[in-house]
Design a protein around this motif. Structure first.
Motif, mmCIF file in Angstrom:
data_model
loop_
_atom_site.group_PDB
_atom_site.id
_atom_site.type_symbol
_atom_site.label_atom_id
_atom_site.label_comp_id
_atom_site.label_asym_id
_atom_site.label_seq_id
_atom_site.Cartn_x
_atom_site.Cartn_y
_atom_site.Cartn_z
ATOM 1 N N ASP A 87 0.884 -1.158 0.000
ATOM 2 C CA ASP A 87 0.000 0.000 0.000
ATOM 3 C C ASP A 87 0.921 1.206 0.000
ATOM 4 O O ASP A 87 1.517 1.539 1.026
ATOM 5 C CB ASP A 87 -0.902 -0.026 1.236
ATOM 6 C CG ASP A 87 -1.882 1.134 1.277
ATOM 7 O OD1 ASP A 87 -1.702 2.109 0.500
ATOM 8 O OD2 ASP A 87 -2.824 1.075 2.091
ATOM 9 N N GLU A 132 0.384 4.207 0.036
ATOM 10 C CA GLU A 132 -0.019 5.296 0.925
ATOM 11 C C GLU A 132 0.415 5.036 2.364
ATOM 12 O O GLU A 132 0.346 5.930 3.206
ATOM 13 C CB GLU A 132 -1.531 5.498 0.875
ATOM 14 C CG GLU A 132 -2.008 6.072 -0.442
ATOM 15 C CD GLU A 132 -3.444 6.522 -0.387
ATOM 16 O OE1 GLU A 132 -3.728 7.477 0.359
ATOM 17 O OE2 GLU A 132 -4.269 5.912 -1.080
ATOM 18 N N THR A 139 -4.893 -0.059 -7.418
ATOM 19 C CA THR A 139 -5.415 1.295 -7.574
ATOM 20 C C THR A 139 -6.752 1.242 -8.287
ATOM 21 O O THR A 139 -7.186 0.176 -8.739
ATOM 22 C CB THR A 139 -4.416 2.196 -8.335
ATOM 23 O OG1 THR A 139 -4.847 3.558 -8.251
ATOM 24 C CG2 THR A 139 -4.295 1.775 -9.801
ATOM 25 N N MET A 140 -7.382 2.391 -8.392
ATOM 26 C CA MET A 140 -8.644 2.496 -9.127
ATOM 27 C C MET A 140 -8.354 3.115 -10.485
ATOM 28 O O MET A 140 -7.300 3.704 -10.693
ATOM 29 C CB MET A 140 -9.632 3.391 -8.366
ATOM 30 C CG MET A 140 -9.931 2.909 -6.976
ATOM 31 S SD MET A 140 -11.182 3.854 -6.052
ATOM 32 C CE MET A 140 -11.111 5.493 -6.655
ATOM 33 N N SER A 141 -9.302 3.019 -11.395
ATOM 34 C CA SER A 141 -9.130 3.698 -12.673
ATOM 35 C C SER A 141 -9.427 5.189 -12.530
ATOM 36 O O SER A 141 -8.994 5.990 -13.336
ATOM 37 C CB SER A 141 -9.994 3.058 -13.757
ATOM 38 O OG SER A 141 -11.317 2.920 -13.316
ATOM 39 N N PRO A 193 -9.061 8.925 -10.545
ATOM 40 C CA PRO A 193 -7.928 9.575 -9.884
ATOM 41 C C PRO A 193 -7.885 9.291 -8.380
ATOM 42 O O PRO A 193 -8.919 9.184 -7.728
ATOM 43 C CB PRO A 193 -8.188 11.072 -10.130
ATOM 44 C CG PRO A 193 -9.066 11.116 -11.333
ATOM 45 C CD PRO A 193 -9.907 9.874 -11.264
ATOM 46 N N THR A 194 -6.660 9.137 -7.867
ATOM 47 C CA THR A 194 -6.439 8.924 -6.436
ATOM 48 C C THR A 194 -5.321 9.860 -5.983
ATOM 49 O O THR A 194 -4.723 10.571 -6.802
ATOM 50 C CB THR A 194 -6.020 7.471 -6.132
ATOM 51 O OG1 THR A 194 -4.710 7.239 -6.662
ATOM 52 C CG2 THR A 194 -7.001 6.466 -6.706
ATOM 53 N N THR A 195 -5.005 9.815 -4.710
ATOM 54 C CA THR A 195 -3.918 10.645 -4.196
ATOM 55 C C THR A 195 -2.561 10.198 -4.739
ATOM 56 O O THR A 195 -1.605 10.968 -4.701
ATOM 57 C CB THR A 195 -3.881 10.604 -2.656
ATOM 58 O OG1 THR A 195 -3.748 9.254 -2.241
ATOM 59 C CG2 THR A 195 -5.131 11.209 -2.057
ATOM 60 N N HIS A 245 -3.314 10.488 -10.994
ATOM 61 C CA HIS A 245 -4.554 10.831 -11.694
ATOM 62 C C HIS A 245 -5.026 9.716 -12.605
ATOM 63 O O HIS A 245 -6.198 9.618 -12.935
ATOM 64 C CB HIS A 245 -4.351 12.118 -12.509
ATOM 65 C CG HIS A 245 -4.143 13.310 -11.647
ATOM 66 N ND1 HIS A 245 -2.893 13.761 -11.289
ATOM 67 C CD2 HIS A 245 -5.031 14.134 -11.038
ATOM 68 C CE1 HIS A 245 -3.023 14.818 -10.505
ATOM 69 N NE2 HIS A 245 -4.305 15.065 -10.337
ATOM 70 N N TYR A 272 0.042 5.941 -11.245
ATOM 71 C CA TYR A 272 0.201 5.050 -10.092
ATOM 72 C C TYR A 272 1.266 3.993 -10.390
ATOM 73 O O TYR A 272 2.128 3.712 -9.559
ATOM 74 C CB TYR A 272 -1.124 4.373 -9.736
ATOM 75 C CG TYR A 272 -0.960 3.334 -8.659
ATOM 76 C CD1 TYR A 272 -0.966 3.695 -7.318
ATOM 77 C CD2 TYR A 272 -0.754 1.991 -8.980
ATOM 78 C CE1 TYR A 272 -0.779 2.750 -6.321
ATOM 79 C CE2 TYR A 272 -0.565 1.049 -7.990
ATOM 80 C CZ TYR A 272 -0.577 1.426 -6.667
ATOM 81 O OH TYR A 272 -0.377 0.480 -5.697
ATOM 82 N N ASP A 278 -12.947 -0.569 -6.015
ATOM 83 C CA ASP A 278 -12.708 0.132 -4.757
ATOM 84 C C ASP A 278 -11.710 -0.699 -3.963
ATOM 85 O O ASP A 278 -12.082 -1.680 -3.326
ATOM 86 C CB ASP A 278 -14.005 0.297 -3.967
ATOM 87 C CG ASP A 278 -13.800 0.986 -2.624
ATOM 88 O OD1 ASP A 278 -12.657 1.380 -2.303
ATOM 89 O OD2 ASP A 278 -14.787 1.126 -1.885
ATOM 90 N N THR A 298 -10.363 -0.468 -1.199
ATOM 91 C CA THR A 298 -10.649 -0.646 0.220
ATOM 92 C C THR A 298 -11.537 -1.862 0.466
ATOM 93 O O THR A 298 -11.296 -2.638 1.391
ATOM 94 C CB THR A 298 -11.341 0.613 0.784
ATOM 95 O OG1 THR A 298 -10.516 1.740 0.511
ATOM 96 C CG2 THR A 298 -11.569 0.499 2.270
#
Length: 138
Positions: free
Chosen positions: A10, A12, A41-43, A45-47, A50, A55, A83, A85
């Motif tokens: 992870d 993050e 990751t997601m498709s 944008p995340t922290t 984008h 990522y 998702d 999470t």
């Protein structure tokens, strides 16, 4: 004994991965294994990026950093999750199959009250993966 060690990461929460990363590196050295770092990751944008490509660049940089620090052969695998999470267990189980890993070294937390109701990610992976799973508490 182990040809490919998969390590879920992870990005993050890199600071919580130290013990699992060093365990994986030690096992890789002992068994002359390759280590595959898996990130999800997601498709959207995340922290951490984008796009999935942004990522993946961070995952590649992380993977290369591990190779430089520990000196073992490495690869990476980026997984896309709707998702991460809620989907992470299924994503990791899919990654075990896709990579052909025979050992998963995974950071986990000390169990708490909630773990009696909902299994931890590591517990679910250990219960359902075809590979051996080494859970490392940090």
């Amino acid at each position: 004994m182990f040809g490919l060690i998969m390590v879920p990461v992870d990005l993050e929460r890199e600071e919580s991965l130290g013990l699992a990363l060093s365990c994986a590196a030690d096992l890789a050295r002992i068994h002359n294994s390759k280590v595959c770092y898996v990130g999800a990751t997601m498709s959207a944008p995340t922290t951490l990026g984008h796009t999935p490509a942004e990522y993946e660049k961070k995952l590649v940089d992380f993977t290369e950093g591990q190779a430089n620090q520990y000196g073992h052969a490495v690869s990476h695998k980026m997984m896309i999750a709707h998702d991460p999470t809620t989907d992470i267990d299924d994503v990791l189980l899919k990654a075990v199959k896709e990579t052909g890993a025979d050992l998963v070294v995974m950071a986990t937390h000390k169990p708490g009250v909630a773990d009696y109701i909902w299994p931890s990610n590591g517990g679910r992976v250990a219960s359902h993966a075809d590979a051996s799973v080494f859970l490392v508490r940090s």
